[in-house]
Structure formats: C-alpha cells, structure tokens
Design a protein around this motif. Structure first.
Motif, PDB file in Angstrom:
ATOM      1  N   ASN A 109      80.208  48.305  77.522  1.00 22.84           N
ATOM      2  CA  ASN A 109      80.093  48.726  78.916  1.00 22.84           C
ATOM      3  C   ASN A 109      79.203  47.734  79.680  1.00 22.84           C
ATOM      4  O   ASN A 109      77.978  47.897  79.725  1.00 22.84           O
ATOM      5  N   PRO A 110      79.795  46.697  80.244  1.00 25.96           N
ATOM      6  CA  PRO A 110      79.015  45.665  80.956  1.00 25.96           C
ATOM      7  C   PRO A 110      78.175  46.207  82.104  1.00 25.96           C
ATOM      8  O   PRO A 110      77.217  45.559  82.536  1.00 25.96           O
ATOM      9  N   ASN A 111      78.528  47.374  82.611  1.00 24.07           N
ATOM     10  CA  ASN A 111      77.803  47.944  83.749  1.00 24.07           C
ATOM     11  C   ASN A 111      76.705  48.919  83.333  1.00 24.07           C
ATOM     12  O   ASN A 111      76.090  49.567  84.188  1.00 24.07           O
ATOM     13  N   ALA A 112      76.460  49.035  82.022  1.00 24.60           N
ATOM     14  CA  ALA A 112      75.448  49.975  81.542  1.00 24.60           C
ATOM     15  C   ALA A 112      74.064  49.574  82.037  1.00 24.60           C
ATOM     16  O   ALA A 112      73.645  48.418  81.905  1.00 24.60           O
ATOM     17  N   ASN A 113      73.361  50.519  82.606  1.00 26.13           N
ATOM     18  CA  ASN A 113      72.006  50.277  83.096  1.00 26.13           C
ATOM     19  C   ASN A 113      70.944  50.802  82.139  1.00 26.13           C
ATOM     20  O   ASN A 113      69.778  50.440  82.249  1.00 26.13           O
ATOM     21  N   GLU A 114      71.365  51.670  81.231  1.00 25.36           N
ATOM     22  CA  GLU A 114      70.408  52.294  80.317  1.00 25.36           C
ATOM     23  C   GLU A 114      71.050  52.495  78.948  1.00 25.36           C
ATOM     24  O   GLU A 114      72.210  52.889  78.841  1.00 25.36           O
ATOM     25  N   SER A 115      70.276  52.218  77.914  1.00 25.10           N
ATOM     26  CA  SER A 115      70.778  52.365  76.554  1.00 25.10           C
ATOM     27  C   SER A 115      70.895  53.837  76.166  1.00 25.10           C
ATOM     28  O   SER A 115      70.084  54.667  76.598  1.00 25.10           O
ATOM     29  N   SER A 116      71.870  54.131  75.343  1.00 20.16           N
ATOM     30  CA  SER A 116      72.019  55.482  74.807  1.00 20.16           C
ATOM     31  C   SER A 116      71.852  55.491  73.288  1.00 20.16           C
ATOM     32  O   SER A 116      72.138  56.492  72.635  1.00 20.16           O
ATOM     33  N   ARG A 117      71.362  54.376  72.716  1.00 16.32           N
ATOM     34  CA  ARG A 117      71.247  54.280  71.258  1.00 16.32           C
ATOM     35  C   ARG A 117      70.197  55.244  70.736  1.00 16.32           C
ATOM     36  O   ARG A 117      69.275  55.644  71.452  1.00 16.32           O
ATOM     37  N   LEU A 118      70.322  55.603  69.478  1.00 16.24           N
ATOM     38  CA  LEU A 118      69.415  56.576  68.868  1.00 16.24           C
ATOM     39  C   LEU A 118      68.103  55.954  68.407  1.00 16.24           C
ATOM     40  O   LEU A 118      67.048  56.586  68.504  1.00 16.24           O
ATOM     41  N   TYR A 119      68.170  54.710  67.911  1.00 10.92           N
ATOM     42  CA  TYR A 119      66.990  54.114  67.281  1.00 10.92           C
ATOM     43  C   TYR A 119      66.738  52.707  67.820  1.00 10.92           C
ATOM     44  O   TYR A 119      67.386  52.276  68.771  1.00 10.92           O
ATOM     45  N   LEU A 120      65.820  52.000  67.235  1.00 10.42           N
ATOM     46  CA  LEU A 120      65.406  50.707  67.769  1.00 10.42           C
ATOM     47  C   LEU A 120      66.538  49.706  67.885  1.00 10.42           C
ATOM     48  O   LEU A 120      66.663  49.010  68.886  1.00 10.42           O
ATOM     49  N   ASP A 121      67.358  49.624  66.826  1.00 13.33           N
ATOM     50  CA  ASP A 121      68.357  48.563  66.740  1.00 13.33           C
ATOM     51  C   ASP A 121      69.789  49.052  66.926  1.00 13.33           C
ATOM     52  O   ASP A 121      70.725  48.276  66.872  1.00 13.33           O
ATOM     53  N   GLY A 122      69.951  50.356  67.102  1.00 13.22           N
ATOM     54  CA  GLY A 122      71.286  50.920  67.231  1.00 13.22           C
ATOM     55  C   GLY A 122      71.276  52.396  66.905  1.00 13.22           C
ATOM     56  O   GLY A 122      70.280  53.090  67.128  1.00 13.22           O
ATOM     57  N   ASP A 123      72.360  52.878  66.316  1.00 12.69           N
ATOM     58  CA  ASP A 123      72.473  54.307  66.019  1.00 12.69           C
ATOM     59  C   ASP A 123      72.167  54.647  64.566  1.00 12.69           C
ATOM     60  O   ASP A 123      72.425  55.776  64.122  1.00 12.69           O
ATOM     61  N   SER A 124      71.639  53.704  63.835  1.00 11.31           N
ATOM     62  CA  SER A 124      71.240  53.950  62.444  1.00 11.31           C
ATOM     63  C   SER A 124      69.815  53.460  62.232  1.00 11.31           C
ATOM     64  O   SER A 124      69.377  52.493  62.863  1.00 11.31           O
ATOM     65  N   PHE A 125      69.089  54.123  61.332  1.00 14.24           N
ATOM     66  CA  PHE A 125      67.759  53.668  60.957  1.00 14.24           C
ATOM     67  C   PHE A 125      67.832  52.264  60.360  1.00 14.24           C
ATOM     68  O   PHE A 125      68.762  51.934  59.616  1.00 14.24           O
ATOM     69  N   THR A 126      66.832  51.459  60.662  1.00 12.92           N
ATOM     70  CA  THR A 126      66.701  50.126  60.070  1.00 12.92           C
ATOM     71  C   THR A 126      65.286  49.968  59.527  1.00 12.92           C
ATOM     72  O   THR A 126      64.440  50.860  59.645  1.00 12.92           O
ATOM     73  N   LEU A 127      65.013  48.805  58.952  1.00 11.82           N
ATOM     74  CA  LEU A 127      63.676  48.512  58.448  1.00 11.82           C
ATOM     75  C   LEU A 127      62.641  48.595  59.569  1.00 11.82           C
ATOM     76  O   LEU A 127      61.492  48.970  59.329  1.00 11.82           O
ATOM     77  N   ALA A 128      63.043  48.246  60.778  1.00 12.78           N
ATOM     78  CA  ALA A 128      62.118  48.299  61.920  1.00 12.78           C
ATOM     79  C   ALA A 128      61.650  49.726  62.181  1.00 12.78           C
ATOM     80  O   ALA A 128      60.476  49.971  62.477  1.00 12.78           O
ATOM     81  N   ASP A 129      62.556  50.686  62.070  1.00  9.11           N
ATOM     82  CA  ASP A 129      62.190  52.090  62.268  1.00  9.11           C
ATOM     83  C   ASP A 129      61.265  52.573  61.161  1.00  9.11           C
ATOM     84  O   ASP A 129      60.341  53.353  61.409  1.00  9.11           O
ATOM     85  N   CYS A 130      61.524  52.118  59.937  1.00 11.99           N
ATOM     86  CA  CYS A 130      60.671  52.509  58.805  1.00 11.99           C
ATOM     87  C   CYS A 130      59.238  52.015  58.986  1.00 11.99           C
ATOM     88  O   CYS A 130      58.294  52.636  58.507  1.00 11.99           O
ATOM     89  N   ASN A 131      59.102  50.906  59.691  1.00 17.55           N
ATOM     90  CA  ASN A 131      57.772  50.354  59.944  1.00 17.55           C
ATOM     91  C   ASN A 131      57.078  51.068  61.102  1.00 17.55           C
ATOM     92  O   ASN A 131      55.890  51.402  61.021  1.00 17.55           O
ATOM     93  N   LEU A 132      57.820  51.342  62.175  1.00 14.71           N
ATOM     94  CA  LEU A 132      57.206  51.879  63.397  1.00 14.71           C
ATOM     95  C   LEU A 132      57.009  53.390  63.386  1.00 14.71           C
ATOM     96  O   LEU A 132      55.961  53.895  63.820  1.00 14.71           O
ATOM     97  N   LEU A 133      57.981  54.135  62.929  1.00 13.91           N
ATOM     98  CA  LEU A 133      57.927  55.595  63.053  1.00 13.91           C
ATOM     99  C   LEU A 133      56.729  56.236  62.347  1.00 13.91           C
ATOM    100  O   LEU A 133      56.103  57.154  62.915  1.00 13.91           O
ATOM    101  N   PRO A 134      56.364  55.826  61.122  1.00 13.91           N
ATOM    102  CA  PRO A 134      55.177  56.437  60.508  1.00 13.91           C
ATOM    103  C   PRO A 134      53.914  56.240  61.353  1.00 13.91           C
ATOM    104  O   PRO A 134      53.050  57.127  61.405  1.00 13.91           O
ATOM    105  N   LYS A 135      53.814  55.110  62.021  1.00 11.77           N
ATOM    106  CA  LYS A 135      52.657  54.844  62.877  1.00 11.77           C
ATOM    107  C   LYS A 135      52.700  55.718  64.131  1.00 11.77           C
ATOM    108  O   LYS A 135      51.669  56.238  64.569  1.00 11.77           O
ATOM    109  N   LEU A 136      53.884  55.884  64.707  1.00 14.16           N
ATOM    110  CA  LEU A 136      54.009  56.733  65.896  1.00 14.16           C
ATOM    111  C   LEU A 136      53.690  58.188  65.571  1.00 14.16           C
ATOM    112  O   LEU A 136      53.124  58.905  66.405  1.00 14.16           O
ATOM    113  N   ASN A 137      54.027  58.611  64.368  1.00 10.80           N
ATOM    114  CA  ASN A 137      53.700  59.982  63.971  1.00 10.80           C
ATOM    115  C   ASN A 137      52.191  60.173  63.896  1.00 10.80           C
ATOM    116  O   ASN A 137      51.652  61.196  64.345  1.00 10.80           O
TER     117      ASN A 137
END
Length: 251
Positions: free
Chosen positions: A166-194
């Motif tokens: 969607n070239p006209n998208a103004n805002e992301s609808s993704r679930l997580y940092l890198d897309g719609d699936s957990f990645t290593l980045a989420d494993c690093n950040l989420l425990p700290k945010l908690n």
C-alpha cells in the motif's frame, strides 16, 4: 509408511542438539527471576520450537559442580551438547545458526533498523528511576519519555514491505518491530519494556502514555503471546531486584 515416519522421527531426534538453559532464579530459588538477558534466550528457544531443559540457578546456593560449569559467570548460560556458552549475544548468534531452517524458524530481522529500535530506552529509564533528587525528576522524565516517543515513531512508520502493498499507507499496522512475527529484536527489547512498565508504575506512578498508540499496540500484542507472557518474571521479582537501586521521590 508408518515405519518410515518413525525412522525419520528417530533420526531428527538423534540429530537435535541437547540444550540446557540456565537462568537466574527467583527469591524462592525455584521460579524464574528478574533478568532480561535470561528471558531473551528463553524466548528464543521457545520460538524456535527446540527441545530444551530450563534450569533456574541461585548462584549463592548453587553447588560447586554447577558453579564449575561457568566459573565467574552469572546466568544466563547455556550448554549445548556438553559445550558451555556464557555470552548472551554469542549464544543468540549460536542458536540462530544452529537451530536453522528448515527444521527451525529463522528469527533474525529483515530490516537492520529493527535491531536498534528502543536501544536507548533502558539507559534513560535507569537514570530516571535511580534519581533521588525531586528537582531533577521532570528533566529526567522528559529524556526518558523522548526515547519512548522515538520507539513509537518507529513502530508507526510503515516498513518497505508494507509500502509495497500500500504505497499510500501513512501508518504501520504491523504487530511487532520487524513485521507480524516475533524476531530476535523483540526478544531483546520486550523483557526490558516489561521491567520499565513495572518499575515506573511503582516508583513514579508513571505509565506509558496511551497517546503513544503504536507502542501501546505493540505491548498489547506482545502480552497476548505465550512466548513473552509466560517467560516474564513476576512483578514482585522485578520490584525486589530494584529495591536497592530505584528511589521513591518525596515531593
């Protein structure tokens, strides 16, 4: 056919690495204690779908044989096929290389920017929560809040694959940092945010502003996932860990 399936299953089990993850124990020395690095590796192994043993360790009470596995090290450490590994970043790299497709999912990010998202939050949070001088609180809170705003901006900005759809998208609808699936980045950040969420509420009565909609959505989505929710330590464990460093302010 059944015999062939059984043989394939036996072969895969024989090839699967024998993994044991040692994590920090709670105050009761049995459940999982407060350690974002331990939770990070716990999440990775869970998401990989690997067979592994989780062992909680109270290094003050640990037997000498256990201490000898990783002399001078604090959890987390990992044993894979009798080889001991103690550096969290190197363990993460090892697991991503060893537990690889097609048998295990790939967890690395598609976008390098995702790896650095929110990387300055914990440092600003620490300065904010350890401050004992009321007059400095507003300044430190603003600096801390600015890191949350920065993360929110990253989460609300559409990623390239979203713009392709969607070239006209103004805002992301993704679930997580890198897309719609957990990645290593989420494993690093989420425990700290908690940790941030629990400690700030207790010591500053500060909650992540609802106005940061993308960050709020990100956390709401994360807490719905077993890999994150069930690896989090109890709030009481987090607060116990911060008793000696966090400061209440008497305004």
């Amino acid at each position: 056919m059944q015999r062939e399936i059984d043989r394939n299953t036996e072969r895969k089990m024989a090839e699967a690495p024998k993994i044991e993850l040692f994590v920090k124990a709670s105050v009761d020395a049995e459940s999982v204690g407060n350690c974002p690095f331990c939770q990070r590796l716990f999440m990775i192994l869970w998401m990989k779908g690997a067979n592994f043993t989780l062992t909680t360790v109270d290094m003050k009470r640990a037997p000498d044989a256990l201490k000898a596995l990783a002399p001078g090290s604090q959890p987390p450490f990992l044993i894979c096929n009798e080889e001991v590994k103690t550096d969290t970043n190197k363990i993460e790299e090892f697991l991503e290389e060893t537990l690889a497709p097609p048998q295990y999912p790939k967890l690395c990010c598609c976008y390098k920017e995702s790896n650095g998202a929110g990387e300055d939050i914990f440092r600003k949070f620490s300065a904010y929560i350890k401050n004992s001088i009321p007059g400095l609180n507003d300044t430190l809170e603003k600096k801390f809040l600015s890191t949350l705003v920065k993360l929110n901006m990253y989460l609300e900005t559409p990623l390239p694959h979203e713009l392709q759809k969607n070239p006209n998208a103004n805002e992301s609808s993704r679930l997580y940092l890198d897309g719609d699936s957990f990645t290593l980045a989420d494993c690093n950040l989420l425990p700290k945010l908690n940790i941030v969420k629990v400690v700030c509420k207790e010591y500053r009565d500060f909650a992540i502003p609802k106005a940061l909609k993308s960050l709020t959505r990100y956390l709401d989505n994360a807490y719905k996932q077993d890999e994150f929710r069930y690896t989090c330590p109890k709030d009481s464990e987090i607060l116990y860990a911060y008793e000696s460093v966090a400061k209440y302010l008497n305004k």
